[in-house]
Design a protein around this motif. Structure first.
Motif, mmCIF file in Angstrom:
data_model
loop_
_atom_site.group_PDB
_atom_site.id
_atom_site.type_symbol
_atom_site.label_atom_id
_atom_site.label_comp_id
_atom_site.label_asym_id
_atom_site.label_seq_id
_atom_site.Cartn_x
_atom_site.Cartn_y
_atom_site.Cartn_z
ATOM 1 N N LEU A 1 32.337 -9.058 30.773
ATOM 2 C CA LEU A 1 32.842 -8.971 29.406
ATOM 3 C C LEU A 1 32.157 -7.863 28.629
ATOM 4 O O LEU A 1 31.015 -7.507 28.905
ATOM 5 N N VAL A 2 32.879 -7.364 27.633
ATOM 6 C CA VAL A 2 32.296 -6.519 26.593
ATOM 7 C C VAL A 2 32.642 -7.140 25.247
ATOM 8 O O VAL A 2 33.801 -7.500 24.998
ATOM 9 N N VAL A 3 31.636 -7.292 24.414
ATOM 10 C CA VAL A 3 31.829 -7.717 23.027
ATOM 11 C C VAL A 3 31.408 -6.547 22.150
ATOM 12 O O VAL A 3 30.279 -6.064 22.257
ATOM 13 N N ALA A 4 32.313 -6.072 21.310
ATOM 14 C CA ALA A 4 32.051 -4.894 20.477
ATOM 15 C C ALA A 4 32.250 -5.241 19.008
ATOM 16 O O ALA A 4 33.170 -5.984 18.658
ATOM 17 N N GLU A 5 31.390 -4.690 18.178
ATOM 18 C CA GLU A 5 31.520 -4.841 16.723
ATOM 19 C C GLU A 5 31.388 -3.471 16.084
ATOM 20 O O GLU A 5 30.440 -2.733 16.362
ATOM 21 N N VAL A 6 32.350 -3.118 15.247
ATOM 22 C CA VAL A 6 32.308 -1.832 14.561
ATOM 23 C C VAL A 6 31.594 -2.020 13.227
ATOM 24 O O VAL A 6 31.860 -2.963 12.472
ATOM 25 N N GLY A 7 30.640 -1.129 12.957
ATOM 26 C CA GLY A 7 29.888 -1.204 11.712
ATOM 27 C C GLY A 7 30.449 -0.269 10.656
ATOM 28 O O GLY A 7 31.440 0.438 10.866
ATOM 29 N N ARG A 8 29.794 -0.252 9.521
ATOM 30 C CA ARG A 8 30.216 0.637 8.440
ATOM 31 C C ARG A 8 29.947 2.094 8.792
ATOM 32 O O ARG A 8 30.604 2.992 8.294
ATOM 33 N N THR A 9 28.957 2.308 9.655
ATOM 34 C CA THR A 9 28.662 3.641 10.160
ATOM 35 C C THR A 9 28.543 3.563 11.677
ATOM 36 O O THR A 9 28.395 2.474 12.248
ATOM 37 N N ALA A 10 28.583 4.718 12.331
ATOM 38 C CA ALA A 10 28.486 4.748 13.794
ATOM 39 C C ALA A 10 27.162 4.168 14.274
ATOM 40 O O ALA A 10 27.092 3.552 15.341
ATOM 41 N N GLU A 11 26.094 4.340 13.509
ATOM 42 C CA GLU A 11 24.787 3.822 13.896
ATOM 43 C C GLU A 11 24.754 2.299 13.893
ATOM 44 O O GLU A 11 23.901 1.690 14.556
ATOM 45 N N GLN A 12 25.659 1.669 13.166
ATOM 46 C CA GLN A 12 25.689 0.210 13.088
ATOM 47 C C GLN A 12 26.628 -0.424 14.110
ATOM 48 O O GLN A 12 26.700 -1.648 14.205
ATOM 49 N N ASP A 13 27.327 0.386 14.891
ATOM 50 C CA ASP A 13 28.203 -0.163 15.925
ATOM 51 C C ASP A 13 27.377 -0.913 16.969
ATOM 52 O O ASP A 13 26.246 -0.533 17.279
ATOM 53 N N GLN A 14 27.962 -1.972 17.534
ATOM 54 C CA GLN A 14 27.290 -2.759 18.556
ATOM 55 C C GLN A 14 28.201 -2.915 19.771
ATOM 56 O O GLN A 14 29.386 -3.229 19.627
ATOM 57 N N LEU A 15 27.633 -2.693 20.960
ATOM 58 C CA LEU A 15 28.350 -2.857 22.223
ATOM 59 C C LEU A 15 27.483 -3.670 23.167
ATOM 60 O O LEU A 15 26.382 -3.243 23.529
ATOM 61 N N TYR A 16 27.975 -4.844 23.562
ATOM 62 C CA TYR A 16 27.232 -5.697 24.482
ATOM 63 C C TYR A 16 28.072 -5.943 25.734
ATOM 64 O O TYR A 16 29.246 -6.308 25.645
ATOM 65 N N ARG A 17 27.433 -5.752 26.865
ATOM 66 C CA ARG A 17 28.067 -6.009 28.153
ATOM 67 C C ARG A 17 27.440 -7.259 28.749
ATOM 68 O O ARG A 17 26.217 -7.327 28.920
ATOM 69 N N ILE A 18 28.266 -8.264 29.080
ATOM 70 C CA ILE A 18 27.774 -9.530 29.613
ATOM 71 C C ILE A 18 28.285 -9.691 31.041
ATOM 72 O O ILE A 18 29.491 -9.645 31.285
ATOM 73 N N SER A 19 27.370 -9.859 31.974
ATOM 74 C CA SER A 19 27.721 -9.953 33.387
ATOM 75 C C SER A 19 27.974 -11.394 33.798
ATOM 76 O O SER A 19 27.688 -12.336 33.049
ATOM 77 N N TYR A 20 28.470 -11.559 35.017
ATOM 78 C CA TYR A 20 28.837 -12.862 35.565
ATOM 79 C C TYR A 20 27.663 -13.843 35.595
ATOM 80 O O TYR A 20 27.867 -15.055 35.558
ATOM 81 N N ASP A 21 26.417 -13.342 35.661
ATOM 82 C CA ASP A 21 25.252 -14.222 35.747
ATOM 83 C C ASP A 21 24.606 -14.478 34.385
ATOM 84 O O ASP A 21 23.546 -15.101 34.306
ATOM 85 N N GLY A 22 25.232 -13.997 33.317
ATOM 86 C CA GLY A 22 24.712 -14.234 31.980
ATOM 87 C C GLY A 22 23.785 -13.160 31.459
ATOM 88 O O GLY A 22 23.309 -13.269 30.322
ATOM 89 N N SER A 23 23.529 -12.124 32.237
ATOM 90 C CA SER A 23 22.670 -11.044 31.745
ATOM 91 C C SER A 23 23.428 -10.212 30.709
ATOM 92 O O SER A 23 24.632 -9.987 30.833
ATOM 93 N N VAL A 24 22.700 -9.750 29.693
ATOM 94 C CA VAL A 24 23.286 -9.000 28.574
ATOM 95 C C VAL A 24 22.658 -7.619 28.508
ATOM 96 O O VAL A 24 21.429 -7.483 28.607
ATOM 97 N N ALA A 25 23.489 -6.608 28.346
ATOM 98 C CA ALA A 25 23.008 -5.237 28.179
ATOM 99 C C ALA A 25 23.549 -4.684 26.867
ATOM 100 O O ALA A 25 24.735 -4.819 26.570
#
Length: 260
Positions: free
Chosen positions: A122-146
């Motif tokens: 999975l990827v969970v993404a959140e767009v912020g008010r500025t590019a520096e506030q954007d968030q991108l999280y990658r979640i793998s099958y074993d629960g690890s988050v990057a």
């Protein structure tokens, strides 16, 4: 008396990880790229009903590869989590980090306690008010988050595609530029040269647009998408355009996840 069959914990975890990775690799790749005004998602998906990219909340989106029924259940759970938290506290209390942590706990628990892990990434993404506030999280099958920066590729030839995109992507690109870059990578399969052409009708493309007042998610289809892919200098359509406007209301009732 038969002796019970013994498998070491290390071997058991390795077998589960190999099983999940093979299932995810069979799916078509999903590309997520940051651009000047938000975050873009693109994948090859001929289905108009089974989506791999979806809205979760006002400024949060979800993308997945793997088994459709498994990540669709996760998408629905994410919508419920976001709506409940937003209703109980405040809409600003719903963020990608909390959602990513919830998904990580679910995937990690299934991976360690169930006989079969979930074949999803999975990827969970959140767009912020500025590019520096954007968030991108990658979640793998074993629960690890990057916590990713700018470029994420899942499924299919993810390693090859990731190298191609990391070399070509840079901060501040426009929407048309990142979409052409993503489609070029998907068409080439990470080999560097176009081997085929993917028509716009075979693509699923969406963006989180920081310029929209609240609901940042919108899908790009039809002539809007064709124009962006055909012209490097094409600008995004107005927020209220028919092709780009999202359907439904915030919360439940948004379009679902997609097949492999």
């Amino acid at each position: 008396m038969n002796m019970p069959f013994y498998v070491s914990p290390e071997q058991l975890m390795k077998d589960r990880a190999d099983f999940a990775r093979k299932g995810i690799a069979r799916g078509r790749s999903v590309v997520v790229l940051a651009y000047e005004d938000g975050i873009a998602f693109a994948t090859e998906n001929p289905s108009r009903a089974l989506h791999k990219i979806s809205e979760i909340y006002d400024r949060i989106a979800f993308a997945a590869v793997g088994k459709y029924n498994e990540f669709e259940n996760l998408r629905v759970a994410g919508v419920r989590y976001a709506d409940l938290r937003g209703y109980s506290y405040d809409r600003t209390d719903v963020n990608a980090r909390g959602l990513a942590n919830a998904y990580a706990q679910t995937l990690g628990t299934v991976f360690t306690t169930e006989s079969k892990p979930l074949e999803v990434e999975l990827v969970v993404a959140e767009v912020g008010r500025t590019a520096e506030q954007d968030q991108l999280y990658r979640i793998s099958y074993d629960g690890s988050v990057a916590d990713e920066q700018g470029v994420v590729v899942m499924g299919g030839q993810a390693d090859q595609l990731g190298r191609v995109l990391q070399d070509a992507w840079r901060p501040g690109l426009g929407l048309a530029e990142v979409l052409r870059l993503a489609v070029h990578a998907l068409a080439s399969g990470g080999e560097g040269d176009d081997t085929r052409t993917i028509p716009a009708a075979q693509l699923e493309v969406a963006v989180l647009d920081r310029t929209r007042p609240r609901r940042a998610f919108r899908r790009l289809t039809g002539s809007v998408l064709e124009g962006l892919l055909a012209d490097d200098d094409a600008a995004p359509p107005p927020a209220g355009s028919a092709e780009g406007a999202p359907a439904g209301t915030a919360g439940a009732g948004r379009p679902g996840g997609g097949g492999r």
